[in-house]
Design a protein around this motif. Structure first.
Motif, PDB file in Angstrom:
ATOM      1  N   LYS A 183     150.148 -24.261  18.606  1.00  0.00           N
ATOM      2  CA  LYS A 183     150.114 -23.043  19.440  1.00  0.00           C
ATOM      3  C   LYS A 183     150.905 -21.921  18.769  1.00  0.00           C
ATOM      4  O   LYS A 183     150.489 -20.766  18.774  1.00  0.00           O
ATOM      5  CB  LYS A 183     150.714 -23.326  20.820  1.00  0.00           C
ATOM      6  N   ILE A 184     152.048 -22.274  18.206  1.00  0.00           N
ATOM      7  CA  ILE A 184     152.889 -21.264  17.543  1.00  0.00           C
ATOM      8  C   ILE A 184     152.122 -20.638  16.378  1.00  0.00           C
ATOM      9  O   ILE A 184     152.058 -19.412  16.249  1.00  0.00           O
ATOM     10  CB  ILE A 184     154.213 -21.898  17.051  1.00  0.00           C
ATOM     11  N   LEU A 185     151.488 -21.478  15.547  1.00  0.00           N
ATOM     12  CA  LEU A 185     150.767 -20.957  14.380  1.00  0.00           C
ATOM     13  C   LEU A 185     149.565 -20.121  14.801  1.00  0.00           C
ATOM     14  O   LEU A 185     149.186 -19.167  14.113  1.00  0.00           O
ATOM     15  CB  LEU A 185     150.322 -22.113  13.473  1.00  0.00           C
ATOM     16  N   ALA A 199     146.885 -30.430   7.699  1.00  0.00           N
ATOM     17  CA  ALA A 199     148.051 -29.735   7.143  1.00  0.00           C
ATOM     18  C   ALA A 199     149.315 -30.568   7.338  1.00  0.00           C
ATOM     19  O   ALA A 199     150.176 -30.642   6.456  1.00  0.00           O
ATOM     20  CB  ALA A 199     148.208 -28.366   7.803  1.00  0.00           C
ATOM     21  N   ARG A 200     149.428 -31.227   8.494  1.00  0.00           N
ATOM     22  CA  ARG A 200     150.585 -32.094   8.739  1.00  0.00           C
ATOM     23  C   ARG A 200     150.589 -33.273   7.769  1.00  0.00           C
ATOM     24  O   ARG A 200     151.627 -33.679   7.261  1.00  0.00           O
ATOM     25  CB  ARG A 200     150.566 -32.649  10.175  1.00  0.00           C
ATOM     26  N   THR A 201     149.403 -33.847   7.540  1.00  0.00           N
ATOM     27  CA  THR A 201     149.298 -35.003   6.646  1.00  0.00           C
ATOM     28  C   THR A 201     149.618 -34.602   5.204  1.00  0.00           C
ATOM     29  O   THR A 201     150.209 -35.379   4.445  1.00  0.00           O
ATOM     30  CB  THR A 201     147.898 -35.628   6.762  1.00  0.00           C
ATOM     31  N   HIS A 202     149.263 -33.367   4.848  1.00  0.00           N
ATOM     32  CA  HIS A 202     149.615 -32.839   3.523  1.00  0.00           C
ATOM     33  C   HIS A 202     151.138 -32.770   3.372  1.00  0.00           C
ATOM     34  O   HIS A 202     151.695 -33.141   2.335  1.00  0.00           O
ATOM     35  CB  HIS A 202     148.984 -31.445   3.379  1.00  0.00           C
ATOM     36  N   TRP A 221     156.147 -22.603   3.271  1.00  0.00           N
ATOM     37  CA  TRP A 221     155.202 -21.672   3.903  1.00  0.00           C
ATOM     38  C   TRP A 221     154.314 -21.076   2.834  1.00  0.00           C
ATOM     39  O   TRP A 221     154.769 -20.290   2.003  1.00  0.00           O
ATOM     40  CB  TRP A 221     155.957 -20.572   4.645  1.00  0.00           C
ATOM     41  N   ASN A 222     153.042 -21.502   2.818  1.00  0.00           N
ATOM     42  CA  ASN A 222     152.066 -20.942   1.896  1.00  0.00           C
ATOM     43  C   ASN A 222     150.689 -21.086   2.538  1.00  0.00           C
ATOM     44  O   ASN A 222     149.930 -22.000   2.208  1.00  0.00           O
ATOM     45  CB  ASN A 222     152.130 -21.679   0.536  1.00  0.00           C
ATOM     46  N   PRO A 223     150.382 -20.214   3.512  1.00  0.00           N
ATOM     47  CA  PRO A 223     149.154 -20.366   4.314  1.00  0.00           C
ATOM     48  C   PRO A 223     147.891 -20.400   3.462  1.00  0.00           C
ATOM     49  O   PRO A 223     146.925 -21.055   3.830  1.00  0.00           O
ATOM     50  CB  PRO A 223     149.147 -19.126   5.216  1.00  0.00           C
ATOM     51  N   MET A 224     147.894 -19.709   2.303  1.00  0.00           N
ATOM     52  CA  MET A 224     146.700 -19.686   1.451  1.00  0.00           C
ATOM     53  C   MET A 224     146.366 -21.093   0.945  1.00  0.00           C
ATOM     54  O   MET A 224     145.229 -21.381   0.604  1.00  0.00           O
ATOM     55  CB  MET A 224     146.899 -18.728   0.268  1.00  0.00           C
ATOM     56  N   ILE A 248     155.022 -26.853   9.183  1.00  0.00           N
ATOM     57  CA  ILE A 248     154.838 -27.363  10.551  1.00  0.00           C
ATOM     58  C   ILE A 248     156.064 -28.142  11.025  1.00  0.00           C
ATOM     59  O   ILE A 248     156.485 -28.016  12.171  1.00  0.00           O
ATOM     60  CB  ILE A 248     153.550 -28.216  10.644  1.00  0.00           C
ATOM     61  N   GLY A 249     156.666 -28.905  10.129  1.00  0.00           N
ATOM     62  CA  GLY A 249     157.863 -29.665  10.515  1.00  0.00           C
ATOM     63  C   GLY A 249     158.938 -28.772  11.112  1.00  0.00           C
ATOM     64  O   GLY A 249     159.462 -29.053  12.190  1.00  0.00           O
ATOM     65  N   TYR A 250     159.250 -27.674  10.421  1.00  0.00           N
ATOM     66  CA  TYR A 250     160.308 -26.779  10.915  1.00  0.00           C
ATOM     67  C   TYR A 250     159.860 -25.951  12.112  1.00  0.00           C
ATOM     68  O   TYR A 250     160.667 -25.647  12.988  1.00  0.00           O
ATOM     69  CB  TYR A 250     160.845 -25.891   9.773  1.00  0.00           C
ATOM     70  N   HIS A 251     158.575 -25.580  12.174  1.00  0.00           N
ATOM     71  CA  HIS A 251     158.098 -24.895  13.372  1.00  0.00           C
ATOM     72  C   HIS A 251     158.197 -25.806  14.599  1.00  0.00           C
ATOM     73  O   HIS A 251     158.336 -25.334  15.723  1.00  0.00           O
ATOM     74  CB  HIS A 251     156.633 -24.459  13.200  1.00  0.00           C
TER      75      HIS A 251
END
Ligand SMILES: [Zn+2]
Length: 401
Positions: A214-216, A247-250, A367-370, A376-379
């Motif tokens: 939700k935050i992202l 993304a979490r699994t990455h 943090w590298n959205p591209m 995600i861990g810290y968010h």
């Protein structure tokens, strides 16, 4: 004179009476009221406390959460708009139950799922849970039978894992969410690797349902990030469940490799998403590994953890240990539960091990959205990362504890 006295006495009495008559309704409106739980199909009894006419402020009804597959266990909802009501519940469970625990569905930082209700006790003689909960919600009761099924009946018919067998039995870590391996097992993983053991890491949920999604997507703010994201102006677009889980699994894979785990030993099993996993499914997964790797050590989160998706793997190992299907078991307590779960002991890393745990934690703030790296861990749980990094230790205990 005597008449005047009598007159004054009557006047004072009338004043007191009228005062009490007028003040009585307003006093009762703000005082605590108590009402019994109405009769229901689960035979739950107890009381509700709150302000006003509490009996009209809540209903007890079947839970409509469809994502559950908890077998015969109890499932109900206490529906109320008033979050300040306090429920004292007396919940009967089926006979021949050794342990019964009440969980409530919550959406926390790390995950959405079932969390153990804090104030509860189980009376094994009367087969009843006594619990006090603030506010309503969706509840389930998870029970543990006195007699356990033969582990052979839980074994899978075919094995899905690679046929390569290590020369020494590996240490197999079962990981509920992509961050638990670093937050709660990182020290143990590096120590097993340093002792020359092969480490296999098995992720068993997809990690969906975290508040971080939700935050992202800009639907909630993050104090760690310092504001609200805008996926359009930030250029990464909407993140659906699959993309979020990937993304979490990455993050998990990158963190495990910082700890020193080989990429081929990272097994993504994603049995099912949070809240839908059953104890039998979990045991089948463990048995699959037990048959493939005779003599292996088995590790999971503690069966005492408050998150059901954590405790279910611990319970699976404890049950299989009691059935002598596996022999070497260690359970790790989530940092969230360190104050409540005090069994076992802490393990402390040497300098090199601590450094690897630190680097694994850094992965979770990348943090590298591209490149679909979203920190995600810290968010999700930055306070847990901060407390872990301030004191890099794990707490572990035996299956008998
Ligand atoms: Zn977790």
């Amino acid at each position: 004179m005597r008449k005047l006295h009598l007159f004054l006495f009557i006047v004072i009495c009338c004043c007191l009476l009228s005062f009490s008559l007028f003040s009585a309704p307003s006093a009762s409106a703000i005082s605590k009221q108590s009402s019994p739980i109405p009769s229901n199909k689960w035979k739950i009894t107890g009381t509700v406390k709150g302000t006003g006419d509490v009996s009209k402020k809540f209903t007890i009804r079947p839970s409509n959460l469809q994502s559950l597959k908890m077998g015969e266990d109890l499932k109900f909802e206490i529906h109320s708009q008033d979050k300040s009501l306090v429920y004292t519940l007396n919940i009967p469970v089926k006979k021949d139950v050794k342990e019964a625990v009440l969980y409530r569905y919550e959406s926390s930082g790390e995950e959405a799922g079932y969390f153990r209700v804090e104030n509860q006790s189980y009376d094994a003689k009367k087969n009843k849970i006594l619990a006090e909960v603030n506010g309503g919600g969706n509840f389930i009761v998870v029970t543990q039978p006195k007699t356990l099924k033969d582990p052979d009946t839980l074994a899978p018919k075919t094995s899905l894992i690679s046929p390569k067998i290590a020369s020494t039995p590996p240490a197999i870590f079962f990981i509920p969410h992509q961050d638990d391996e670093t937050l709660s097992m990182g020290v143990a993983i590096t120590q097993h690797l340093d002792a020359g053991r092969e480490v296999i890491a098995v992720l068993y949920t997809d990690g969906a349902g975290s508040i971080a999604q939700k935050i992202l997507n800009g639907e909630a703010s993050s104090s760690w990030w310092g504001g609200t994201h805008n996926p359009v102006t930030e250029g990464y677009g909407h993140i659906d469940n699959q993309r979020f889980s990937d993304a979490r699994t990455h993050e998990l894979k990158s963190a495990l490799m910082q700890l020193g785990v080989k990429p081929e030993n990272i097994h993504i099993r994603n049995l099912t998403s949070d809240g839908t996993l059953t104890l039998d499914e979990m045991k089948s997964l463990v048995m699959e590994y037990a048959q493939k790797y005779p003599g292996a050590s088995f590790k999971a989160m503690s069966q005492h953890d408050s998150s059901l998706s954590h405790s279910i793997s611990g319970q699976a190992l404890v049950d299989l240990y009691n059935q002598k299907a596996i022999t070497d078991v260690r359970l790790y307590v989530s940092r969230n539960d360190w104050n409540r779960v005090t069994v076992g002991s802490t393990i402390t890393p040497n300098t090199s091990q601590a450094f690897r745990v630190k680097k694994a934690a850094f992965v979770y703030q990348a943090w590298n959205p591209m490149a679909d790296s979203f920190a995600i861990g810290y968010h999700s749980v930055s306070p847990q990362f901060n407390s872990m990094l301030a004191n890099i230790q794990n707490r572990q205990h035996l299956p008998t504890q």
